[in-house]
Design a protein around this motif. Structure first.
Motif, PDB file in Angstrom:
ATOM      1  N   SER A   1       0.835  -1.198   0.068  1.00 52.22           N
ATOM      2  CA  SER A   1       0.021  -0.075  -0.088  1.00 52.22           C
ATOM      3  C   SER A   1       1.116   1.198  -0.045  1.00 52.22           C
ATOM      4  O   SER A   1       0.384   2.388   0.038  1.00 52.22           O
ATOM      5  CB  SER A   1      -0.993   0.013   1.327  1.00 52.22           C
ATOM      6  OG  SER A   1      -1.801  -1.120   1.302  1.00 52.22           O
ATOM      7  N   LEU A   2       2.221   1.133  -0.112  1.00 49.29           N
ATOM      8  CA  LEU A   2       3.090   2.262   0.160  1.00 49.29           C
ATOM      9  C   LEU A   2       2.979   3.435  -0.966  1.00 49.29           C
ATOM     10  O   LEU A   2       2.815   4.315  -0.535  1.00 49.29           O
ATOM     11  CB  LEU A   2       4.519   1.828   0.209  1.00 49.29           C
ATOM     12  CG  LEU A   2       5.634   3.004   0.291  1.00 49.29           C
ATOM     13  CD1 LEU A   2       5.235   3.585   1.730  1.00 49.29           C
ATOM     14  CD2 LEU A   2       7.006   2.266   0.352  1.00 49.29           C
ATOM     15  N   GLU A   3       2.750   2.963  -2.092  1.00 50.23           N
ATOM     16  CA  GLU A   3       2.744   3.860  -3.239  1.00 50.23           C
ATOM     17  C   GLU A   3       1.428   4.629  -3.195  1.00 50.23           C
ATOM     18  O   GLU A   3       1.193   5.807  -3.408  1.00 50.23           O
ATOM     19  CB  GLU A   3       2.785   3.049  -4.528  1.00 50.23           C
ATOM     20  CG  GLU A   3       2.887   4.168  -5.995  1.00 50.23           C
ATOM     21  CD  GLU A   3       3.017   3.378  -7.167  1.00 50.23           C
ATOM     22  OE1 GLU A   3       2.824   3.852  -8.420  1.00 50.23           O
ATOM     23  OE2 GLU A   3       3.498   2.007  -7.124  1.00 50.23           O
ATOM     24  N   LEU A   4       0.052   3.922  -3.100  1.00 47.02           N
ATOM     25  CA  LEU A   4      -0.845   4.399  -2.882  1.00 47.02           C
ATOM     26  C   LEU A   4      -1.079   5.362  -1.746  1.00 47.02           C
ATOM     27  O   LEU A   4      -1.595   6.500  -1.612  1.00 47.02           O
ATOM     28  CB  LEU A   4      -2.191   3.418  -2.691  1.00 47.02           C
ATOM     29  CG  LEU A   4      -3.360   3.828  -2.749  1.00 47.02           C
ATOM     30  CD1 LEU A   4      -3.848   4.502  -3.924  1.00 47.02           C
ATOM     31  CD2 LEU A   4      -4.542   2.641  -2.499  1.00 47.02           C
ATOM     32  N   TYR A   5      -0.646   5.079  -0.585  1.00 49.67           N
ATOM     33  CA  TYR A   5      -0.342   6.050   0.740  1.00 49.67           C
ATOM     34  C   TYR A   5       0.285   7.223   0.376  1.00 49.67           C
ATOM     35  O   TYR A   5      -0.022   8.313   0.667  1.00 49.67           O
ATOM     36  CB  TYR A   5       0.313   5.125   1.655  1.00 49.67           C
ATOM     37  CG  TYR A   5       0.222   5.740   3.120  1.00 49.67           C
ATOM     38  CD1 TYR A   5      -0.824   5.804   3.950  1.00 49.67           C
ATOM     39  CD2 TYR A   5       1.406   6.325   3.611  1.00 49.67           C
ATOM     40  CE1 TYR A   5      -0.600   6.399   5.331  1.00 49.67           C
ATOM     41  CE2 TYR A   5       1.254   7.156   4.640  1.00 49.67           C
ATOM     42  CZ  TYR A   5       0.479   7.099   5.651  1.00 49.67           C
ATOM     43  OH  TYR A   5       0.531   7.868   6.795  1.00 49.67           O
TER      44      TYR A   5
ATOM     45  N   GLU B   1      10.183   2.950   4.171  1.00 50.46           N
ATOM     46  CA  GLU B   1       9.132   4.132   4.146  1.00 50.46           C
ATOM     47  C   GLU B   1       7.808   3.605   4.725  1.00 50.46           C
ATOM     48  O   GLU B   1       6.895   4.253   5.222  1.00 50.46           O
ATOM     49  CB  GLU B   1       8.963   4.597   2.529  1.00 50.46           C
ATOM     50  CG  GLU B   1       9.890   5.334   2.204  1.00 50.46           C
ATOM     51  CD  GLU B   1      11.250   4.538   1.599  1.00 50.46           C
ATOM     52  OE1 GLU B   1      11.050   3.285   1.742  1.00 50.46           O
ATOM     53  OE2 GLU B   1      12.178   5.165   1.131  1.00 50.46           O
ATOM     54  N   ALA B   2       7.703   2.335   4.532  1.00 48.74           N
ATOM     55  CA  ALA B   2       6.490   1.556   4.926  1.00 48.74           C
ATOM     56  C   ALA B   2       6.106   1.448   6.557  1.00 48.74           C
ATOM     57  O   ALA B   2       5.036   1.329   6.980  1.00 48.74           O
ATOM     58  CB  ALA B   2       6.419   0.110   4.348  1.00 48.74           C
ATOM     59  N   THR B   3       7.270   1.918   7.198  1.00 49.84           N
ATOM     60  CA  THR B   3       7.122   1.955   8.677  1.00 49.84           C
ATOM     61  C   THR B   3       6.315   3.169   9.281  1.00 49.84           C
ATOM     62  O   THR B   3       5.657   3.232  10.373  1.00 49.84           O
ATOM     63  CB  THR B   3       8.473   2.104   9.342  1.00 49.84           C
ATOM     64  OG1 THR B   3       9.232   3.322   8.656  1.00 49.84           O
ATOM     65  CG2 THR B   3       9.304   0.825   9.157  1.00 49.84           C
TER      66      THR B   3
END
Length: 485
Positions: A102-106, A187-189
């Motif tokens: 979900s990182l890119e969408l977030y 970055e996902a953190t």
């Protein structure tokens, strides 16, 4: 305090294997409470390899105030245990995968849509949590007759303890335990911390204002979470839970023997409990000596405490700066090495060791991350960029406290080779280092050394730069320690 032979400790191990902790209760009455965290470390580590259910049941049933304090040390260590890791792996692996995907969408979303993404991730997370709650070993840490009030609009206390003490830290720091095989983008953190905030918010029991999306999530899952946990805590479910707990991680005989040896060695060194040799006990002393050699051969490692003390007293050390209470030393040892001797007014050896333990001592001005910690053990990764053309360096070290006898202890710093190196970094090596602290009349003498190799092809001027930075760190550390009384 009465002197006790090694046979007492062997008998204690056998009692523990039978689920009898009476001797531990006796030992707690004899020990200084400041030594309880270290005892809890060794006791839990051994039982976790064998079967922790008996220990956790014993801990959960303590009614004497002092024993309850020690029991809390045991319960806290549960989150580092293999069973808890197995339980959390069931729903944390999918959670890590979803946050990463979900990182890119977030990253492209505004605050409102980010909250939607977080709530969507948490909706699936809570579904997985409920589905796997039967495998939760934490119910063993609760009294079998635990009674909860059926109030569905708040989370029950057992859930709050699990979420805040174990689940949330694993969300915020996915590298804090060896829990996942999923590659986690740094970055996902950010998303994970937002998700952890939702859980913390659920545990706040309506003390915070919630957005509509979070409130809907809360209303949907709080009742289900409470009901599942109540079913799990039902006395009729405890026997099943115990079987699940025992089946999750099968005992490894080599690991059991390793932890037994460590536990015995610790017990034999408890201040005031060492065996004193005398002419009338030569045969006993000889047996003890042979047994000590056997323990070392079985464990496959030397006595690092003594090795550290021997290293501190090597003749290679040359004083480079001498002041009233502080002496700095350099040496001809391979790599970067530095040593400091400092005399402190404090006689509290344990407090001095804890002060040293709480400082990331190995590398001056390096970034560091604690991979896991307890009251007496710490595993840390250090990282630093160097001037062009040198590659960045990283190093993992294991730090621990050991009391040798009353008024004497060591802080051991050693290389953690088991942790894989980071991509793009050159692995530096930490040689055996740390501190030897001895109580003296009205003061304590602290001898501290650091020794490492930056790895790769590093010129001497870079090594010298690191040594100078370490001396500055030593000077600052000595000033802070001098404030102790």
């Amino acid at each position: 305090m009465a002197l006790m032979g090694q046979s007492r400790w062997c008998d204690l191990i056998q009692d523990i294997n039978r689920g009898d902790f009476t001797e531990i209760e006796v030992l707690l009455e004899e020990l200084d409470t400041r030594l309880w965290p270290m005892l809890a470390d060794h006791l839990f580590n051994y039982c976790d390899e064998v079967d922790p259910s008996a220990l956790l049941s014993w801990a959960s049933n303590r009614t004497i105030i002092g024993e309850r304090v020690f029991a809390e040390h045991i319960i806290k260590r549960l989150k580092f245990g293999d069973r808890v890791i197995c339980f959390h792996r069931r729903f944390m692996d999918p959670f890590y995968a979803r946050t990463t995907s979900s990182l890119e969408l977030y990253s492209a979303a505004d605050s409102t849509h980010r909250e939607q993404i977080v709530c969507s991730i948490m909706d699936q997370f809570l579904s997985d949590f409920v589905e796997n709650i039967d495998y939760c070993p934490v119910q063993i840490a609760s009294h079998p007759n635990f009674v909860v009030q059926p109030v569905d609009d708040v989370l029950d206390d057992p859930l709050i303890r699990i979420i805040l003490n174990i689940t949330v830290p694993l969300m915020k720091d996915p590298n804090g335990a060896d829990i996942s095989d999923v590659t986690i983008e740094e970055e996902a953190t950010i998303i994970m911390k937002d998700c952890a905030g939702v859980l913390e918010d659920m545990c706040a029991q309506k003390k915070r204002k919630r957005s509509q999306q979070v409130s809907q999530l809360y209303d949907k899952w709080s009742g289900k979470l409470n009901q599942e946990m109540r079913d799990t805590l039902n006395p009729e479910s405890v026997a099943t839970a115990l079987r699940i707990l025992q089946a999750q991680v099968k005992p490894n005989e080599k690991h059991v023997k390793r932890e037994e040896i460590k536990f015995l060695k610790y017990l034999e060194r408890i201040p005031g409990h060492t065996v004193q040799s005398s002419p009338s006990r030569k045969s006993s002393a000889l047996r003890d000596s042979k047994r000590s050699i056997l323990l070392k051969s079985l464990s496959g490692e030397v006595d690092k405490s003594q090795a550290l003390i021997d290293k501190i007293h090597q003749t290679r050390w040359k004083a480079t700066k001498v002041s009233d209470r502080v002496t700095l030393y350099s040496s001809s040892l391979t790599g970067m090495s530095a040593r400091m001797d400092v005399t402190l007014d404090s006689e509290d050896v344990i407090s001095i060791l804890r002060s040293l333990f709480n400082v990331p001592l190995l590398f001056a001005h390096w970034d560091f991350t604690d991979l896991d910690t307890s009251d007496t053990h710490r595993r840390t990764r250090f990282r630093r960029n160097f001037p062009f053309p040198f590659s960045p360096r990283e190093c993992c070290v294991y730090t621990r406290i050991e009391m040798l006898r009353e008024g004497e202890g060591v802080l051991l710093i050693d290389d953690d080779e088991a942790t894989p190196p980071l991509d793009g970094y050159v692995r530096a090596s930490a040689y055996l280092g740390g501190a030897h602290v001895q109580r003296q009349e009205g003061s304590s003498l602290v001898r501290f050394l650091l020794h490492c190799d930056l790895g790769g092809s590093v010129p001497q001027w870079v090594m010298n730069m690191q040594t100078k930075e370490t001396f500055k760190l030593f000077t600052e550390l000595a000033s802070k320690l001098a404030e102790m009384k």
